[in-house]
Design a protein around this motif. Structure first.
Motif, short mmCIF file in Angstrom:
data_model
loop_
_atom_site.label_atom_id
_atom_site.label_comp_id
_atom_site.label_asym_id
_atom_site.label_seq_id
_atom_site.Cartn_x
_atom_site.Cartn_y
_atom_site.Cartn_z
N LYS A 135 -26.37 -0.88 -9.64
CA LYS A 135 -25.83 0.40 -9.15
C LYS A 135 -24.51 0.69 -9.89
CE LYS A 135 -24.52 3.72 -6.22
NZ LYS A 135 -24.96 5.07 -6.55
N PRO A 136 -24.43 1.88 -10.55
CA PRO A 136 -23.19 2.19 -11.27
C PRO A 136 -22.10 2.78 -10.37
CG PRO A 136 -24.98 3.70 -11.89
CD PRO A 136 -25.48 2.87 -10.75
N TYR A 137 -20.85 2.47 -10.68
CA TYR A 137 -19.69 3.03 -9.97
C TYR A 137 -18.67 3.48 -11.01
CZ TYR A 137 -21.47 0.61 -5.81
OH TYR A 137 -22.25 0.20 -4.76
N ASN A 138 -17.62 4.16 -10.54
CA ASN A 138 -16.52 4.53 -11.42
C ASN A 138 -15.23 4.38 -10.62
OD1 ASN A 138 -14.48 6.56 -12.56
ND2 ASN A 138 -16.05 6.48 -14.16
N LYS A 139 -14.25 3.67 -11.23
CA LYS A 139 -12.99 3.38 -10.52
C LYS A 139 -12.34 4.66 -10.00
CE LYS A 139 -11.69 -0.31 -13.61
NZ LYS A 139 -10.85 -0.62 -14.73
N LEU A 140 -12.43 5.76 -10.78
CA LEU A 140 -11.74 6.99 -10.39
C LEU A 140 -12.59 7.92 -9.55
CD1 LEU A 140 -10.18 7.87 -13.88
CD2 LEU A 140 -9.13 6.56 -12.03
N GLU A 141 -13.87 8.11 -9.96
CA GLU A 141 -14.68 9.15 -9.31
C GLU A 141 -15.46 8.65 -8.09
OE1 GLU A 141 -17.11 11.37 -12.06
OE2 GLU A 141 -15.53 11.29 -13.56
N PHE A 142 -16.10 7.50 -8.20
CA PHE A 142 -16.86 7.00 -7.05
C PHE A 142 -16.82 5.47 -7.02
CE2 PHE A 142 -19.50 8.61 -10.44
CZ PHE A 142 -20.34 7.57 -10.78
N PRO A 144 -16.71 1.63 -5.28
CA PRO A 144 -17.39 1.08 -4.10
C PRO A 144 -16.44 1.15 -2.90
CG PRO A 144 -16.80 -0.68 -5.65
CD PRO A 144 -16.46 0.61 -6.32
N ALA A 145 -17.01 1.28 -1.68
CA ALA A 145 -16.16 1.42 -0.49
C ALA A 145 -15.21 0.23 -0.38
CB ALA A 145 -17.06 1.54 0.74
N LYS A 146 -15.73 -0.98 -0.66
CA LYS A 146 -14.88 -2.16 -0.63
C LYS A 146 -14.77 -2.69 -2.06
CE LYS A 146 -14.45 -6.66 1.52
NZ LYS A 146 -15.21 -7.79 2.00
N GLU A 147 -13.53 -2.84 -2.53
CA GLU A 147 -13.32 -3.21 -3.93
C GLU A 147 -14.12 -4.47 -4.33
OE1 GLU A 147 -9.16 -3.34 -5.03
OE2 GLU A 147 -9.71 -4.34 -6.90
N GLY A 148 -14.86 -4.34 -5.43
CA GLY A 148 -15.58 -5.50 -5.97
C GLY A 148 -16.90 -5.80 -5.28
N CYS A 150 -20.69 -4.30 -3.87
CA CYS A 150 -21.65 -3.18 -3.94
C CYS A 150 -21.95 -2.62 -2.54
CB CYS A 150 -22.94 -3.65 -4.61
SG CYS A 150 -24.19 -2.36 -4.73
N ASP A 151 -21.90 -1.28 -2.42
CA ASP A 151 -22.19 -0.62 -1.13
C ASP A 151 -23.63 -0.88 -0.68
OD1 ASP A 151 -19.72 0.47 -1.57
OD2 ASP A 151 -20.44 2.51 -1.98
N PHE A 152 -24.53 -1.09 -1.67
CA PHE A 152 -25.95 -1.16 -1.33
C PHE A 152 -26.47 -2.57 -1.09
CE2 PHE A 152 -25.24 2.91 -3.11
CZ PHE A 152 -26.04 3.74 -2.34
N CYS A 153 -26.03 -3.52 -1.97
CA CYS A 153 -26.64 -4.86 -1.85
C CYS A 153 -25.58 -5.95 -1.65
CB CYS A 153 -27.49 -5.17 -3.07
SG CYS A 153 -26.51 -5.55 -4.53
N ALA A 154 -24.30 -5.56 -1.55
CA ALA A 154 -23.20 -6.51 -1.37
C ALA A 154 -23.02 -7.45 -2.57
CB ALA A 154 -23.35 -7.30 -0.07
N GLY A 155 -23.68 -7.10 -3.71
CA GLY A 155 -23.49 -7.88 -4.94
C GLY A 155 -22.09 -7.66 -5.51
N GLU A 156 -21.77 -8.44 -6.55
CA GLU A 156 -20.43 -8.33 -7.13
C GLU A 156 -20.37 -7.12 -8.09
OE1 GLU A 156 -17.22 -10.99 -9.70
OE2 GLU A 156 -19.32 -11.56 -9.65
N VAL A 157 -19.36 -6.27 -7.90
CA VAL A 157 -19.18 -5.10 -8.78
C VAL A 157 -18.20 -5.49 -9.89
CG1 VAL A 157 -18.34 -2.72 -8.89
CG2 VAL A 157 -19.72 -3.46 -6.96
N ILE A 158 -18.66 -5.34 -11.14
CA ILE A 158 -17.88 -5.83 -12.28
C ILE A 158 -17.71 -4.73 -13.35
CG2 ILE A 158 -18.55 -8.28 -12.08
CD1 ILE A 158 -20.61 -7.42 -14.45
#
Ligand code: AMP
Length: 231
Positions: A135-142, A144-148, A150-158
């Motif tokens: 799942k893609p995110y963007n630091k400025l525009e969208f 994740p609700a909790k830093e690092g 994933c909103d969907f699978c709780a995986g690590e956002v990097i």
């Protein structure tokens, strides 16, 4: 519906493809994601592809085409798919046409996402991705609700390793040299629509694009029907 999302890195292909796939219930096939999964899984394909990804260069056509052929042969692609990041060269586009022709079908539409280069740099250097579900995110525009996380699978956002300003320059040069000619390739087939994707990503922008896609597919099928009557 058989769709291709075309566009330079950072034009939002992954984000748009994820949401269109969800809305239209299509499998989302991202060649970048498949390569990254093979690299993390330590497969032979991953080992061969790794250095190209690290340098921001294209993986050779024969490896990429074989990989996509295997994926499109799976049963979930029988009635449609959305390809994100493939084709990226004219030989890949010709191979895709050939693969589909062999199965008695063809592409319905190619969506060419357009974003000015200054914005591409800003987006890419702020881009994040879930290392588990992609799942893609963007630091400025969208973000994740909790830093690092994933909103969907709780995986690590990097942050992706190839999302640096230097590698991006190589990727953009490669895009202009090898991928941009596909715009003319698909324009000549009459199946390309341009979409300005420089606005903020939202459900509204996804719905708006889907409406345009449906309208264009309808107008293509009407004109080929009229053409069929006339000839
Ligand atoms: P992406 O996630 O689409 O930005 O792709 C990341 C990287 O994967 C690219 O910079 C290439 O190294 C490789 N890649 C993805 N799709 C292709 C393709 N169709 N042909 C060759 N290399 C690809």
């Amino acid at each position: 519906m058989k769709l291709v999302l075309l566009g330079a890195p950072g034009t939002g292909k992954g984000t748009m493809a994820t949401d269109i796939a969800k809305s239209l219930l299509l499998p989302h096939i991202s060649t970048g994601d498949i390569f990254r999964a093979n690299i993390s899984g330590g497969t032979e394909l991953g080992t061969k592809a790794k250095r190209y990804l690290d340098e921001g260069k294209l993986v050779p056509d024969e490896l990429t085409i074989g990989m996509v052929k295997d994926r499109l042969a799976q049963s979930d692609c029988k009635d449609g798919f959305i390809l994100d990041g493939f084709p990226r060269t004219v030989p890949q586009a010709k191979a895709l046409d050939e693969m589909l022709l062999q199965g008695g079908s063809k592409l319905d539409l190619v969506i060419n996402l357009q974003v000015p280069e200054e914005l591409i740099f800003k987006r890419i250097t702020n881009r994040l991705v879930c290392s588990s579900c992609g799942k893609p995110y963007n630091k400025l525009e969208f973000p994740p609700a909790k830093e690092g996380v994933c909103d969907f699978c709780a995986g690590e956002v990097i942050q992706r390793q190839d999302d640096t300003a230097e590698t991006l320059r190589t990727r953009l040069d490669t895009y202009h040299e090898l991928t941009a000619p596909l715009v003319t390739y698909y324009q000549q087939q009459g199946i390309l629509i341009d979409y300005d994707n420089s606005g903020k990503h939202s459900q509204e922008s996804v719905d708006n694009l889907i409406e345009k896609v449906k309208a264009k597919i309808e107008s293509i099928s009407k004109s080929s029907y009229v053409g069929g009557n006339e000839n």
